[in-house]
Design a protein around this motif. Structure first.
Motif, short mmCIF file in Angstrom:
data_model
loop_
_atom_site.label_atom_id
_atom_site.label_comp_id
_atom_site.label_asym_id
_atom_site.label_seq_id
_atom_site.Cartn_x
_atom_site.Cartn_y
_atom_site.Cartn_z
N HIS B 2 0.83 -1.21 0.00
CA HIS B 2 0.00 0.00 0.00
C HIS B 2 0.86 1.26 0.00
O HIS B 2 2.00 1.22 0.41
CB HIS B 2 -0.87 0.04 1.26
CG HIS B 2 -1.80 -1.09 1.36
ND1 HIS B 2 -2.86 -1.26 0.53
CD2 HIS B 2 -1.83 -2.13 2.22
CE1 HIS B 2 -3.52 -2.36 0.87
NE2 HIS B 2 -2.91 -2.90 1.89
N SER B 3 0.26 2.31 -0.44
CA SER B 3 0.93 3.60 -0.29
C SER B 3 0.93 3.93 1.21
O SER B 3 -0.12 4.00 1.83
CB SER B 3 0.19 4.68 -1.06
OG SER B 3 0.54 5.93 -0.54
N ILE B 102 12.73 -1.68 13.08
CA ILE B 102 13.53 -0.50 12.74
C ILE B 102 12.62 0.73 12.78
O ILE B 102 11.46 0.66 12.37
CB ILE B 102 14.23 -0.70 11.37
CG1 ILE B 102 15.08 0.52 10.99
CG2 ILE B 102 13.24 -1.00 10.25
CD1 ILE B 102 16.04 0.23 9.83
N VAL B 103 13.16 1.80 13.34
CA VAL B 103 12.42 3.06 13.40
C VAL B 103 13.11 4.06 12.47
O VAL B 103 14.32 4.29 12.58
CB VAL B 103 12.40 3.64 14.84
CG1 VAL B 103 11.62 4.96 14.87
CG2 VAL B 103 11.79 2.65 15.81
N ILE B 104 12.35 4.61 11.54
CA ILE B 104 12.90 5.63 10.63
C ILE B 104 11.99 6.86 10.68
O ILE B 104 10.84 6.76 11.10
CB ILE B 104 13.00 5.10 9.18
CG1 ILE B 104 11.62 4.66 8.68
CG2 ILE B 104 14.02 3.98 9.09
CD1 ILE B 104 11.61 4.28 7.19
N LEU B 121 7.48 2.68 12.33
CA LEU B 121 8.08 1.53 13.01
C LEU B 121 7.81 0.33 12.11
O LEU B 121 6.65 0.04 11.78
CB LEU B 121 7.43 1.34 14.38
CG LEU B 121 7.78 0.04 15.13
CD1 LEU B 121 9.26 0.03 15.52
CD2 LEU B 121 6.90 -0.10 16.38
N ILE B 122 8.89 -0.35 11.70
CA ILE B 122 8.76 -1.43 10.73
C ILE B 122 9.29 -2.74 11.29
O ILE B 122 10.38 -2.77 11.89
CB ILE B 122 9.49 -1.03 9.42
CG1 ILE B 122 8.72 0.13 8.79
CG2 ILE B 122 9.58 -2.21 8.45
CD1 ILE B 122 9.51 0.94 7.83
N THR B 128 6.75 -5.48 7.45
CA THR B 128 5.52 -4.69 7.42
C THR B 128 5.64 -3.51 8.37
O THR B 128 6.39 -3.56 9.35
CB THR B 128 4.30 -5.52 7.87
OG1 THR B 128 4.59 -6.07 9.16
CG2 THR B 128 3.98 -6.62 6.91
N GLN B 129 4.87 -2.50 8.06
CA GLN B 129 4.86 -1.33 8.94
C GLN B 129 3.93 -1.59 10.11
O GLN B 129 2.77 -1.93 9.93
CB GLN B 129 4.40 -0.10 8.16
CG GLN B 129 4.29 1.14 9.02
CD GLN B 129 4.06 2.39 8.19
OE1 GLN B 129 4.84 2.71 7.31
NE2 GLN B 129 2.97 3.07 8.47
N LEU B 130 4.46 -1.42 11.33
CA LEU B 130 3.63 -1.62 12.53
C LEU B 130 2.85 -0.35 12.85
O LEU B 130 1.75 -0.40 13.36
CB LEU B 130 4.51 -2.02 13.73
CG LEU B 130 5.26 -3.34 13.55
CD1 LEU B 130 6.27 -3.56 14.67
CD2 LEU B 130 4.28 -4.50 13.48
#
Lengths: 196, 426
Positions: B2-3, B102-104, B121-122, B128-130
């Motif tokens: 998804h976007s 990982i946090v970006i 947060l991934i 997947t993005q949490l």
């Protein structure tokens, strides 16, 4: 200040979050003034919204209330006469003990006699404790020492209405060090008259 | 996929008092002992930054929060590595470094001095993005934004709510003055709410966090006050003959348990927060003090020397039979009950050292959590995962936190201050 305050209030309202009022800098200045002028009033005051939510406490101006001078009585207040046992105000306790030692009997008796002879006189017995351990528990230990002295006076006929036992716990040490000697100095109850 | 921008939500952060970022704060000192075996490894990448951002870096504040929790470890990336978008993540490489997540993020400067802070947060294993959020903040919300992000990351990874956006109260001694202060949970942004030339002790937050009860000696003896943090107004709650101290809020916020000496030695009473409805709870010839409510409001734990040495006991908040809770040692004081009611934190004296101890109420197992010698006033975080306490360092009072396993300790106070009597609020 204004620029910051507005979003503060708006955001606070939106999020249901509490603000403490304005920054401490301004309040600090006001508080210092309050401290300097506190001697005018012995009562504590509450200063709410005006000082930005920071509450100012007037300082207890113990002993600063004026007392009219009595021209007839020119002799020394016996409570202040170094030759009188009434001038002795501190009662020391052994470690972990709350018994008024025999050596203080004459001091306690002198104060009881004075209080019995001066029904308007009122005494606050202030208990203290050394710094080790919990502040609240030490407050209770200091109270125990004050109560021991209060009871000794009470047994000698002083009515409860002339007596109050309170505690400073470890908060107002006479000796601020951390040696056994300092601790012994702070295991103490002091007899303080209401007009002092 | 998804976007991801679809998942962005604009959040107005609750604003904490105080102005952040206008001066550099001393870094926290965090001490981790023992292995990282039971910690969740997270890679926290520096956010793409704006040149006019406040100090310090947002990720520095987030990282310290996460480390202080004792439940998360930080996985270092390669020096100079820049990852701001999910498409830049090399998942096998991060899994190779042991990072579970990982946090970006990015910080974008907006007109009017505001910032947009975006973070994601991934999950590096599921790829997947949490969570992904965007915040529109003023510079004064810098630290609050960092704490909010740390809370979200912490909750997503551990399942417990974070406590980094909560507040603490403590007493600071400055020269001869005593200041009751309220600060962020990391000890920063402190603001004085009471200042006095006489001692202040035993602050206690109301359950809503909108009021503080405390003991002041300003009127020549200990008196219990309740002060609004909204407008600074205050009320005398207990000023009876003798000493008045140790306020503890009932969980519903309607009453305080207090220690009074009006009828005898130090005994525990219940009193409504407006000073009405006084009721004596304990009846003994011993010291009974330091009341602490169980979270369900049914019991009160307290310190008593009725058995010859100070120990912790429990009584129903309706009064009645008293049960002894601590047995090990000859000095166990200052109880605080965990929010789930399962643990009791207190101060235990052992060989002349006063240390934070944790009692499992179901198994009666006791664990000492600190290695210092002058600990006082343990107080549970609202999520029950950390304890705040006071201790001495170099002759000065400092505040610290410790995880329930005792392995992660952080020092909150800035050097030079003299702090004591901490309590963790909502």
């Amino acid at each position: 200040m204004k620029r910051i305050l507005l979003p503060l209030l708006v955001l606070g309202a939106l999020s249901g979050c509490e603000t403490l009022g304005l920054g401490g800098e301004k309040a600090a200045i006001e508080d210092r003034n309050a401290g300097q002028t506190a001697s005018k009033s012995s009562a504590s005051t509450t200063n709410s919204a005006a000082s930005g939510g920071t509450q100012t406490s007037a300082l207890g101006a113990g002993g600063l209330n004026g007392k009219s001078l009595d021209g007839d009585k020119m002799q020394m207040d016996p409570r202040k006469d170094p030759a009188s046992p009434l001038s002795k105000r501190s009662i020391y306790f052994d470690f972990d003990s709350y018994v008024v030692r025999d050596e203080y009997r004459s001091v306690v008796e002198a104060h009881a006699a004075y209080l019995n002879g001066n029904r308007s006189a009122r005494v606050i017995v202030q208990g203290n404790a050394d710094e080790r351990g919990s502040r609240e528990y030490n407050l209770a230990l200091g109270q125990k020492r004050a109560e021991a002295v209060r009871k000794s006076l009470s047994v000698l006929g002083v009515p409860e209405s002339q007596l109050e036992a309170i505690s400073f716990g470890e908060e107002k040490p006479r000796s601020s060090g951390s040696s056994e000697q300092d601790y012994a100095e702070n295991r103490r109850a002091d007899i303080v008259y209401g007009d002092e | 996929m998804h976007s991801l921008s679809r998942y962005f939500v604009i959040v107005l952060l609750p604003l904490l008092a105080g102005i952040a970022g206008q001066r550099a704060h001393a870094a926290l000192e965090i001490q981790v002992t023992g292995g990282a075996a039971n910690k969740i490894p997270v890679a926290l990448m520096n956010f793409q930054s704006a040149s006019n951002r406040p100090n310090p870096e947002l990720t520095e504040i987030i990282g310290q929060d996460l480390l202080r929790s004792g439940q998360i470890s930080l996985v270092a990336g390669t020096a100079g590595q820049q990852i701001f978008e999910p498409s830049q993540i090399n998942y096998p490489a991060w899994r190779g470094k042991g990072a579970d997540a990982i946090v970006i993020g990015q910080i974008v400067s907006l007109p009017g001095g505001r910032f947009e802070v975006r973070f994601r947060l991934i999950d590096t294993i599921k790829q997947t993005q949490l969570v992904g959020l965007s915040f529109n903040i003023g510079p004064e919300q810098w630290r609050a934004a960092a704490h909010k992000i740390a809370d979200i990351v912490y909750e997503k990874l551990t399942g417990s709510p974070g406590v980094f956006s909560t507040r603490i109260a403590y007493v600071q001694k400055r020269g001869k003055q005593y200041e009751l202060r309220v600060a962020d949970a990391d000890g920063q942004n402190g603001q004085t709410v009471v200042r006095s030339n006489e001692p202040l002790i035993s602050p206690a937050f109301s359950p809503e966090g909108d009021r503080l009860a405390y003991v002041s000696f300003e009127d020549r003896k200990p008196i219990v006050y309740v002060q609004s943090l909204r407008d600074g107004s205050r009320r005398t709650v207990a000023s009876f003959k003798g000493s008045n101290s140790a306020p503890a809020w009932s969980p519903d916020g309607s009453r305080l348990a207090v220690t009074l000496t009006r009828d005898a030695g130090s005994q525990i009473y219940l009193i409504n927060t407006d000073g009405s409805g006084l009721k004596r709870l304990t009846i003994s010839s011993a010291i009974d003090t330091e009341p602490a409510w169980s979270p369900d409001g049914r019991s009160i734990y307290f310190t008593s020397d009725r058995g010859g040495s100070p120990q912790i006991y429990r009584v129903s908040s309706e009064g009645g039979e008293v049960k002894r809770i601590t047995f090990e040692g000859t000095y166990n004081v200052s109880p605080d009950v965990s929010p789930d009611g399962k643990y009791l934190a207190y101060i235990k004296r052992d060989s002349g050292r006063f240390q934070v101890a944790l009692l499992d109420l179901a198994t009666s197992q006791v664990r000492v959590l600190t290695d210092t010698a002058h600990d006082e006033s343990p107080s549970f975080a609202p999520n029950g995962q950390l304890l705040l306490y006071a201790t001495l360092s170099g002759g000065r009072g400092i505040l610290g936190t410790v995880s329930l396993d005792g392995r992660t300790r952080a020092r909150l106070s800035e050097p030079g201050s003299d702090a004591r009597e901490p309590v963790w609020g909502p």
